[in-house]
Design an enzyme around this catalytic site. Structure first.
Site, short mmCIF file in Angstrom:
data_model
loop_
_atom_site.label_atom_id
_atom_site.label_comp_id
_atom_site.label_asym_id
_atom_site.label_seq_id
_atom_site.Cartn_x
_atom_site.Cartn_y
_atom_site.Cartn_z
N PRO A 89 -6.22 14.84 -21.75
CA PRO A 89 -7.66 14.35 -21.58
C PRO A 89 -8.48 14.94 -22.96
O PRO A 89 -9.18 14.23 -23.27
CB PRO A 89 -8.14 15.08 -20.27
N CYS A 90 -7.88 15.93 -23.47
CA CYS A 90 -8.63 16.65 -24.66
C CYS A 90 -8.41 15.63 -25.87
O CYS A 90 -9.26 15.39 -26.54
CB CYS A 90 -8.09 17.75 -24.77
N ARG A 91 -7.10 14.87 -25.66
CA ARG A 91 -6.79 13.88 -26.91
C ARG A 91 -7.61 12.67 -26.59
O ARG A 91 -8.05 12.18 -27.58
CB ARG A 91 -5.33 13.58 -26.87
#
Length: 204
Positions: A89-91
């Protein structure tokens, strides 16, 4: 032990395994983990112990090895992104942060991405891979993340011009980014229209 009894025991064990697997999968789909909410769902902490309070001060090293403090951005709106390179999700949120930084940096927004618990070299490789140009700092020992009560990634924190925590969001979903951008625009005094409800992002 007779064969029927053995078959019965094996059957019970298999049924137990299947039931446990279903429950685990259900929790993955409905809940949140350190990796961020499953299936692009988002867990938004509308109120936290930090909301409305002075944002915890910190000083961390940038990818260039320079010391950067939160106080360097006094009077600006600051969006802090706590992330890790291994977090899917950070990506997903990184390109959106890059867009926000480009759109609003001249209007008073500073975006700071803080890599949680990884070496500076790894964060630098990630920034290069993602074409990320916003400020990136490294919290190798996790002390700043601890001060900001980070329990899931990504965690997005908005700090207003007075240095107080205005918004605290855990996880990622595209629709939830409208709320994030709307809060930023409100603090910057810019009219905002949600992207996912049609119409342009912002009317300048």
């Amino acid at each position: 032990m007779s064969r029927p009894v053995m078959y019965a025991i094996v059957g019970v064990l298999i049924a137990g395994f299947v039931w446990t697997s279903i429950q685990v999968k259900r929790q993955e789909l409905e809940g949140s983990t350190l990796f961020g909410p499953a299936k692009n769902r988002i867990n938004v902490a509308r109120e936290t112990p930090l909301t409305g309070r002075k944002a915890p001060a910190f000083t961390l090293k940038s990818l260039k090895g320079e010391q950067v403090s939160l106080s360097d951005f006094k009077g600006q709106v600051v969006l802090i992104d706590f992330f890790a390179t291994w977090c899917p999700p950070c990506r997903a949120v990184t390109p959106i942060l890059r867009e926000l930084e480009t759109k609003y940096k001249d209007k008073g927004l500073t975006v700071i991405s803080i890599d949680q618990g990884e070496p500076r070299e790894m964060a630098a490789d990630y920034a290069k891979e993602m074409g990320y140009t916003a400020l990136m700092l490294v919290d190798e020992d996790g002390s700043v993340s601890e001060r900001y009560k980070v329990t899931g990634l990504p965690t997005l924190v908005i700090i207003d011009q007075n240095g107080k925590v205005s918004s605290y969001q855990v996880g990622f979903a595209p629709q939830a980014m409208d709320k994030l951008e709307g809060q930023i625009c409100k603090l910057l005094g810019i009219k905002f229209e949600p992207q996912y409800q049609g119409g342009p992002h912002v009317r300048h």
